[in-house]
Design an enzyme around this catalytic site. Structure first.
Site, mmCIF file in Angstrom:
data_model
loop_
_atom_site.group_PDB
_atom_site.id
_atom_site.type_symbol
_atom_site.label_atom_id
_atom_site.label_comp_id
_atom_site.label_asym_id
_atom_site.label_seq_id
_atom_site.Cartn_x
_atom_site.Cartn_y
_atom_site.Cartn_z
ATOM 1 N N GLU A 5 47.980 28.533 47.015
ATOM 2 C CA GLU A 5 47.012 29.250 47.860
ATOM 3 C C GLU A 5 46.000 29.871 46.916
ATOM 4 O OE1 GLU A 5 46.900 29.471 51.187
ATOM 5 O OE2 GLU A 5 48.774 28.446 51.670
ATOM 6 N N CYS A 21 40.699 36.926 49.680
ATOM 7 C CA CYS A 21 40.493 35.519 49.310
ATOM 8 C C CYS A 21 39.605 34.792 50.304
ATOM 9 C CB CYS A 21 41.834 34.799 49.192
ATOM 10 S SG CYS A 21 42.813 34.878 50.702
HETATM 11 P P1 NAD Z 1 47.006 37.981 39.897
HETATM 12 O O1 NAD Z 1 46.309 38.297 38.631
HETATM 13 O O2 NAD Z 1 47.849 39.021 40.539
HETATM 14 O O3 NAD Z 1 47.860 36.676 39.620
HETATM 15 C C1 NAD Z 1 48.671 36.110 40.616
HETATM 16 C C2 NAD Z 1 50.087 35.955 40.072
HETATM 17 O O4 NAD Z 1 50.092 35.066 38.964
HETATM 18 C C3 NAD Z 1 50.701 37.260 39.602
HETATM 19 O O5 NAD Z 1 52.009 37.373 40.127
HETATM 20 C C4 NAD Z 1 50.699 37.118 38.101
HETATM 21 O O6 NAD Z 1 51.778 37.793 37.492
HETATM 22 C C5 NAD Z 1 50.829 35.630 37.898
HETATM 23 N N1 NAD Z 1 50.234 35.186 36.638
HETATM 24 C C6 NAD Z 1 49.081 35.628 36.074
HETATM 25 N N2 NAD Z 1 48.847 34.972 34.919
HETATM 26 C C7 NAD Z 1 49.859 34.089 34.750
HETATM 27 C C8 NAD Z 1 50.187 33.118 33.748
HETATM 28 N N3 NAD Z 1 49.406 32.913 32.691
HETATM 29 N N4 NAD Z 1 51.303 32.380 33.922
HETATM 30 C C9 NAD Z 1 52.097 32.568 34.994
HETATM 31 N N5 NAD Z 1 51.835 33.479 35.972
HETATM 32 C C10 NAD Z 1 50.749 34.229 35.847
HETATM 33 O O7 NAD Z 1 45.993 37.527 41.028
HETATM 34 P P2 NAD Z 1 44.620 36.765 40.852
HETATM 35 O O8 NAD Z 1 44.852 35.373 40.424
HETATM 36 O O9 NAD Z 1 43.619 37.604 40.142
HETATM 37 O O10 NAD Z 1 44.237 36.742 42.396
HETATM 38 C C11 NAD Z 1 42.941 36.578 42.789
HETATM 39 C C12 NAD Z 1 42.683 35.139 43.170
HETATM 40 O O11 NAD Z 1 43.626 34.746 44.146
HETATM 41 C C13 NAD Z 1 41.343 34.920 43.802
HETATM 42 O O12 NAD Z 1 40.814 33.714 43.343
HETATM 43 C C14 NAD Z 1 41.659 34.822 45.275
HETATM 44 O O13 NAD Z 1 40.728 34.104 46.022
HETATM 45 C C15 NAD Z 1 42.967 34.154 45.244
HETATM 46 N N6 NAD Z 1 43.718 34.458 46.445
HETATM 47 C C16 NAD Z 1 44.010 33.459 47.300
HETATM 48 C C17 NAD Z 1 44.690 33.739 48.467
HETATM 49 C C18 NAD Z 1 45.057 32.684 49.444
HETATM 50 O O14 NAD Z 1 45.839 32.981 50.334
HETATM 51 N N7 NAD Z 1 44.548 31.481 49.340
HETATM 52 C C19 NAD Z 1 45.070 35.047 48.739
HETATM 53 C C20 NAD Z 1 44.759 36.041 47.821
HETATM 54 C C21 NAD Z 1 44.090 35.725 46.670
#
Ligand code: NAD
Length: 450
Positions: free
Chosen positions: A226, A260
């Protein structure tokens, strides 16, 4: 019985078993006992999760406020209440969803019966992001448990209060041998991803999505990703611009733009670009008043790094409203930028903050070309009175979801699948779609031997 010696002993056991291999082995052993398969277990877990949300809602609302400045109204609607609704919809229909579906049998095989059976997959890993840290951890968990799986939940370290609240409270309500919460950041997630899971459900950005999918490939584990991206809001002449501006502003600025499926930019056709400016100013004022900094309904940016990234984008257009900010409190006013060039930095990546650029295009053909030249969006919004335009957008563009006349709301329609396509992700969930995501659809053919 919190505080009892038995509870203390269990907490100590949990504390020493954060080794990812041990955690996964524990919930896998539970799955293998078969106790998660009966409908009764699944419903009991869903009801326990509902009780957790209702009885501990004050804790969660406080945590969400600490992490993101989320108001109680917004947190109740889009986090706690959202998951409660998802549970209620699932509990009401689960028995029916799990019924084997009869399938037709070709004459040559007759007599025989065929059916599709939904089998639980096993152990599901859920990796959640920080922006809706409760909803995006627990809504997938609803589906994983309803489908009869055990689960490991990894909340986002960037929403630490919500992560801690889930880690502390979930074991008190759910089957602790079937659901494990592992807190942590990159190191902990990397270690978890080395384990073998039967499904990985990841919500977050596409760069980490690639890391998740690569790790999953090693064990041939299916994934749901997602992801995000830039979701456009197309506005056509003839649409009521007052209502259009209100609905775009609400979707863009809730959770301080960190949604998102927020409309990322306005794709304004013809004269609507200029006309929308004043309407958006009015809409923002109606939502948050003269000074959003003092309005408790308006959220904050998650951290200083993201605050710096966002304030660097403010020069990419003419500021129509907003533009003020304060790094110490991570405040950034709801901001509308006009006269934005498609080449500007603000148009290159998902904004994920309270900044709304307006990009002008001459006509619908140009709008469709603009959308199709870029990554497939998670959501496409359009404000139009024309059925022909709706038809063309439906047939000539590709996006995770397509919404006319509203923003963000499709994810709260439980009978609609929620998910992306292309760069915005793969797979889908919510309601019955979650059951299919977290099940194997097993083909069963039964022909009498004699
Ligand atoms: P985040 O930084 O919280 O990362 C998400 C998860 O990935 C966390 O649990 C984190 O610990 C893990 N993570 C981070 N780096 C990692 C790595 N190198 N290896 C393994 N795991 C790792 O969240 P984010 O990515 O900044 O979230 C924002 C993004 O998510 C935006 O692009 C947003 O559009 C998208 N998003 C999508 C949805 C959806 O439902 N489609 C919902 C919310 C957010």
């Amino acid at each position: 019985n919190p505080g009892s010696s038995a509870e203390l002993a269990r907490t100590l056991v949990d504390a020493v078993s954060v080794d990812p291999a041990t955690v996964v082995a524990r919930v896998r052993a539970t799955f293998e006992t078969g106790r998660t398969r009966p409908l009764a277990w699944r419903l009991a877990q869903l009801n326990a999760l509902r009780a957790l949300l209702v009885e501990e809602s004050d804790e969660f609302l406080a945590a969400l406020n600490a992490d993101l400045g989320k108001s109680a109204t917004e947190a109740q609607r889009s986090e706690v209440g959202f998951v409660v609704n998802e549970i209620d919809h699932t509990v009401a229909h689960l028995e029916q969803w799990l019924r084997p579906r009869p399938a037709g049998v070709p004459a040559a095989f007759m007599p025989a019966e065929a059916r599709v059976v939904r089998d639980p997959l096993g152990v599901v890993l859920i990796i959640a992001p920080w922006n809706y840290p409760l909803q995006l951890a627990l809504a997938p968990l609803v589906g994983a448990l309803a489908a009869g799986n055990t689960a490991v939940l990894k909340p986002s370290e960037m929403a630490p209060a919500t992560s801690a609240a889930m880690a502390r409270l979930i074991p008190r309500y759910l089957d602790r041998e079937a659901v494990a919460v592992v807190e942590g950041a990159v190191a902990e997630t990397t270690a978890l991803l080395e384990q073998r899971f039967d499904h990985i459900f990841y919500t977050g950005n596409g760069a980490v999505g690639r890391i998740v999918m690569t790790a999953a490939a090693k064990h041939l584990t299916p994934v749901t990703l997602e992801l995000g991206g830039k979701s456009p809001a197309v506005v056509e002449p003839g649409a009521d611009l007052t209502v259009t501006a209100q609905r775009i502003a609400r979707g863009r600025f809730q959770n301080a733009g960190q949604t998102c499926v927020a409309p990322d930019y306005v794709l304004a056709i013809g004269a609507t670009a200029a006309a929308l400016e004043a309407e958006l100013v009015t809409a923002v004022r109606a939502l948050y008043g003269e000074n959003p900094a003092t309005n408790s309904e308006y959220g904050r940016i998650v951290n200083e790094r993201h605050h710096d990234r966002l304030t660097a984008l403010l020069g990419d257009g003419r500021i129509v409203t907003g533009g003020t900010h304060d790094r110490a409190s991570r405040y950034l006013a709801p901001t509308v930028l006009a006269d934005v060039s498609p080449e500007a930095p603000v148009m290159q990546a998902e904004i994920f903050g309270p900044v709304l650029p307006i990009v002008g295009v001459p006509d619908l053909d140009a709008a469709i070309a603009f959308i199709n030249e870029r990554d497939k969006p998670l959501a496409l919004y359009a404000f139009t009175e024309s059925e022909e335009t709706k038809q063309r957008l439906t047939e000539e563009t590709s996006s995770g979801g397509l919404v006319f006349g509203l923003t963000v709301a499709h994810l709260a329609v439980p009978e609609l699948p929620f998910g992306g396509v292309g760069e915005s992700g793969m797979g889908r969930y919510h309601g019955e779609y979650s059951i299919d995501t977290f099940s194997h659809l097993k083909a069963v053919l039964d022909k009498p031997i004699a």
